[in-house]
Design a protein around this motif. Structure first.
Motif, PDB file in Angstrom:
ATOM      1  N   SER A   1      15.104   7.275   4.093  1.00 29.41           N
ATOM      2  CA  SER A   1      14.499   6.880   5.362  1.00 29.41           C
ATOM      3  C   SER A   1      13.034   7.283   5.409  1.00 29.41           C
ATOM      4  O   SER A   1      12.608   8.216   4.723  1.00 29.41           O
ATOM      5  N   LEU A   2      12.299   6.546   6.202  1.00 35.61           N
ATOM      6  CA  LEU A   2      10.884   6.820   6.455  1.00 35.61           C
ATOM      7  C   LEU A   2      10.720   7.072   7.940  1.00 35.61           C
ATOM      8  O   LEU A   2      11.112   6.234   8.759  1.00 35.61           O
ATOM      9  N   GLN A   3      10.190   8.231   8.263  1.00 33.90           N
ATOM     10  CA  GLN A   3       9.919   8.551   9.656  1.00 33.90           C
ATOM     11  C   GLN A   3       8.415   8.533   9.869  1.00 33.90           C
ATOM     12  O   GLN A   3       7.681   9.153   9.097  1.00 33.90           O
ATOM     13  N   ILE A   4       7.987   7.823  10.909  1.00 36.42           N
ATOM     14  CA  ILE A   4       6.573   7.800  11.271  1.00 36.42           C
ATOM     15  C   ILE A   4       6.447   8.431  12.648  1.00 36.42           C
ATOM     16  O   ILE A   4       7.068   7.970  13.613  1.00 36.42           O
TER      17      ILE A   4
ATOM     18  N   GLN B   1       0.855  -1.189   0.000  1.00 33.31           N
ATOM     19  CA  GLN B   1       0.000   0.000   0.000  1.00 33.31           C
ATOM     20  C   GLN B   1       0.888   1.235   0.000  1.00 33.31           C
ATOM     21  O   GLN B   1       1.760   1.387   0.862  1.00 33.31           O
ATOM     22  N   PHE B   2       0.669   2.115  -0.944  1.00 33.53           N
ATOM     23  CA  PHE B   2       1.479   3.330  -1.083  1.00 33.53           C
ATOM     24  C   PHE B   2       1.393   4.207   0.163  1.00 33.53           C
ATOM     25  O   PHE B   2       0.308   4.458   0.692  1.00 33.53           O
ATOM     26  N   ILE B   3       2.568   4.661   0.643  1.00 36.01           N
ATOM     27  CA  ILE B   3       2.597   5.591   1.772  1.00 36.01           C
ATOM     28  C   ILE B   3       3.027   6.974   1.304  1.00 36.01           C
ATOM     29  O   ILE B   3       2.313   7.958   1.481  1.00 36.01           O
ATOM     30  N   ILE B   4       4.227   7.042   0.744  1.00 38.18           N
ATOM     31  CA  ILE B   4       4.786   8.327   0.346  1.00 38.18           C
ATOM     32  C   ILE B   4       5.912   8.081  -0.649  1.00 38.18           C
ATOM     33  O   ILE B   4       6.534   7.006  -0.634  1.00 38.18           O
ATOM     34  N   ASP B   5       6.129   9.038  -1.530  1.00 37.61           N
ATOM     35  CA  ASP B   5       7.216   8.917  -2.496  1.00 37.61           C
ATOM     36  C   ASP B   5       7.979  10.230  -2.589  1.00 37.61           C
ATOM     37  O   ASP B   5       7.553  11.269  -2.069  1.00 37.61           O
ATOM     38  N   ILE B   6       9.115  10.166  -3.252  1.00 38.63           N
ATOM     39  CA  ILE B   6       9.941  11.355  -3.414  1.00 38.63           C
ATOM     40  C   ILE B   6      10.786  11.196  -4.665  1.00 38.63           C
ATOM     41  O   ILE B   6      11.203  10.076  -5.007  1.00 38.63           O
ATOM     42  N   ARG B   7      11.015  12.294  -5.357  1.00 35.99           N
ATOM     43  CA  ARG B   7      11.867  12.257  -6.542  1.00 35.99           C
ATOM     44  C   ARG B   7      13.244  12.795  -6.190  1.00 35.99           C
ATOM     45  O   ARG B   7      13.433  13.445  -5.161  1.00 35.99           O
ATOM     46  N   SER B   8      14.169  12.559  -7.069  1.00 30.70           N
ATOM     47  CA  SER B   8      15.559  12.879  -6.754  1.00 30.70           C
ATOM     48  C   SER B   8      15.842  14.374  -6.712  1.00 30.70           C
ATOM     49  O   SER B   8      16.908  14.783  -6.253  1.00 30.70           O
TER      50      SER B   8
ATOM     51  N   VAL C   1       9.595  11.382   4.416  1.00 28.21           N
ATOM     52  CA  VAL C   1      10.640  10.650   3.727  1.00 28.21           C
ATOM     53  C   VAL C   1      11.822  11.595   3.529  1.00 28.21           C
ATOM     54  O   VAL C   1      11.651  12.754   3.140  1.00 28.21           O
ATOM     55  N   LEU C   2      13.009  11.097   3.841  1.00 24.58           N
ATOM     56  CA  LEU C   2      14.245  11.841   3.662  1.00 24.58           C
ATOM     57  C   LEU C   2      15.115  11.115   2.655  1.00 24.58           C
ATOM     58  O   LEU C   2      15.252   9.884   2.714  1.00 24.58           O
ATOM     59  N   LEU C   3      15.693  11.864   1.748  1.00 26.11           N
ATOM     60  CA  LEU C   3      16.543  11.295   0.708  1.00 26.11           C
ATOM     61  C   LEU C   3      17.909  11.963   0.767  1.00 26.11           C
ATOM     62  O   LEU C   3      18.011  13.182   0.683  1.00 26.11           O
ATOM     63  N   ASN C   4      18.942  11.149   0.902  1.00 24.43           N
ATOM     64  CA  ASN C   4      20.312  11.642   0.875  1.00 24.43           C
ATOM     65  C   ASN C   4      21.002  11.012  -0.326  1.00 24.43           C
ATOM     66  O   ASN C   4      21.450   9.857  -0.265  1.00 24.43           O
ATOM     67  N   LYS C   5      21.074  11.762  -1.405  1.00 25.48           N
ATOM     68  CA  LYS C   5      21.610  11.203  -2.643  1.00 25.48           C
ATOM     69  C   LYS C   5      23.123  11.027  -2.581  1.00 25.48           C
ATOM     70  O   LYS C   5      23.681  10.204  -3.292  1.00 25.48           O
ATOM     71  N   THR C   6      23.770  11.802  -1.722  1.00 28.32           N
ATOM     72  CA  THR C   6      25.223  11.703  -1.603  1.00 28.32           C
ATOM     73  C   THR C   6      25.646  10.318  -1.123  1.00 28.32           C
ATOM     74  O   THR C   6      26.592   9.728  -1.653  1.00 28.32           O
TER      75      THR C   6
ATOM     76  N   MET D   1      14.327  16.355  -4.814  1.00 27.29           N
ATOM     77  CA  MET D   1      13.947  16.774  -3.469  1.00 27.29           C
ATOM     78  C   MET D   1      14.766  15.977  -2.461  1.00 27.29           C
ATOM     79  O   MET D   1      15.275  14.900  -2.770  1.00 27.29           O
ATOM     80  N   ASP D   2      14.874  16.512  -1.235  1.00 23.97           N
ATOM     81  CA  ASP D   2      15.528  15.724  -0.191  1.00 23.97           C
ATOM     82  C   ASP D   2      14.609  15.436   0.990  1.00 23.97           C
ATOM     83  O   ASP D   2      14.964  14.676   1.890  1.00 23.97           O
ATOM     84  N   LYS D   3      13.425  16.019   0.961  1.00 29.25           N
ATOM     85  CA  LYS D   3      12.488  15.779   2.059  1.00 29.25           C
ATOM     86  C   LYS D   3      11.079  15.974   1.551  1.00 29.25           C
ATOM     87  O   LYS D   3      10.809  16.882   0.763  1.00 29.25           O
ATOM     88  N   ARG D   4      10.203  15.111   2.036  1.00 28.21           N
ATOM     89  CA  ARG D   4       8.793  15.265   1.687  1.00 28.21           C
ATOM     90  C   ARG D   4       7.968  14.777   2.871  1.00 28.21           C
ATOM     91  O   ARG D   4       8.278  13.749   3.473  1.00 28.21           O
ATOM     92  N   GLN D   5       6.920  15.529   3.166  1.00 23.03           N
ATOM     93  CA  GLN D   5       6.113  15.183   4.338  1.00 23.03           C
ATOM     94  C   GLN D   5       4.699  14.843   3.936  1.00 23.03           C
ATOM     95  O   GLN D   5       4.116  15.439   3.021  1.00 23.03           O
ATOM     96  N   GLY D   6       4.135  13.856   4.664  1.00 23.47           N
ATOM     97  CA  GLY D   6       2.728  13.534   4.519  1.00 23.47           C
ATOM     98  C   GLY D   6       2.094  13.608   5.891  1.00 23.47           C
ATOM     99  O   GLY D   6       2.619  14.259   6.805  1.00 23.47           O
ATOM    100  N   GLN D   7       0.998  12.918   6.025  1.00 18.56           N
ATOM    101  CA  GLN D   7       0.339  12.914   7.320  1.00 18.56           C
ATOM    102  C   GLN D   7       1.064  11.932   8.233  1.00 18.56           C
ATOM    103  O   GLN D   7       1.056  10.729   8.012  1.00 18.56           O
TER     104      GLN D   7
END
Lengths: 112, 112
Positions: free
Chosen positions: A74-77, A45-52, A64-69, A54-60
């Protein structure tokens, strides 16, 4: 090809606490990242997504945090609830590929 | 909310027999996918399908597998001569051409 790992099989947290689930990927061409939740007997079941781009995206209650380096995702709940108990998968795609490459999944257990 | 539906929920088949797994994608979606998940392992991409043809397939999707959109609503996965190692959960997914992919609840295939 892509590989997705850094697998913590199980994570146990107290109800109301925050949880963080981590994931690593290998292909620097990956440009789409997604978290799915899978409950017993159900499909992802889809929770959240992010494209490259961006480095952060928030939902309810989820972030999601993205570190491309370091190719880390990571997924924070926040304020976990009993209904958050499930297996959480990260998946990545990129380079024009249609298919998602999934990680092994982390079983999140919410302790009362 | 629209859903991807899969039938049957559980299929038991003798080794060597043909099996067809069925999916009804979300109605306005144009891209269709099959994934499988062997018990306790990660979800693996099999094939993507668009405009009545395969657009991408993985190494798993060999000559024993085929996909078809026989009418305007169904999307099927056929395994011609099943092997014991084909036992897995098979998930269908669809999207409209933009992420994310939406998954059904899967068909559990058991090969005896």
């Amino acid at each position: 090809g892509e590989s997705v790992g850094l697998h913590l099989p199980t994570l146990s947290v107290q109800e109301g606490d925050n949880s963080i689930i981590n994931c690593a990927y290998s292909n620097s061409a990956s440009d789409y990242f997604i978290w799915y939740k899978q409950e017993s007997g159900k499909g992802p079941q889809f929770i959240i997504d992010i494209r490259s781009n961006m480095d952060k995206r928030q939902g309810q209650r989820v972030t999601v945090l993205l570190n491309k380096t370091v190719k880390h995702l990571s997924l924070q709940i926040a304020a976990t609830q009993p209904g958050d108990s499930a297996v959480y998968f990260c998946a990545v795609a990129g380079g024009g590929a249609d298919g998602l490459t999934f990680g092994k999944g982390t079983h999140l257990i919410i302790q009362p | 909310e629209p859903e991807v539906t899969q039938t049957p929920s559980h299929q038991v088949t003798q080794m060597g027999q043909e099996v067809i797994l069925r999916c009804v994608p979300i109605s306005n979606h144009l891209y269709f996918y099959w994934y499988r998940q062997i018990l306790g392992q990660k979800v693996e991409f099999l094939v993507s399908f668009y405009n009545n043809e395969i657009s991408e397939k993985s190494e798993i999707f060999d000559d024993q597998f085929s996909v078809e959109r026989p009418d305007g609503s169904n999307f099927t996965l056929k395994i011609r001569s099943t092997k014991l190692e084909d036992s897995a959960m098979y998930f269908c997914a669809s999207n409209s051409g933009v992420w994310p992919q939406h998954f059904g609840d899967g068909t559990r295939l058991s090969i005896l």
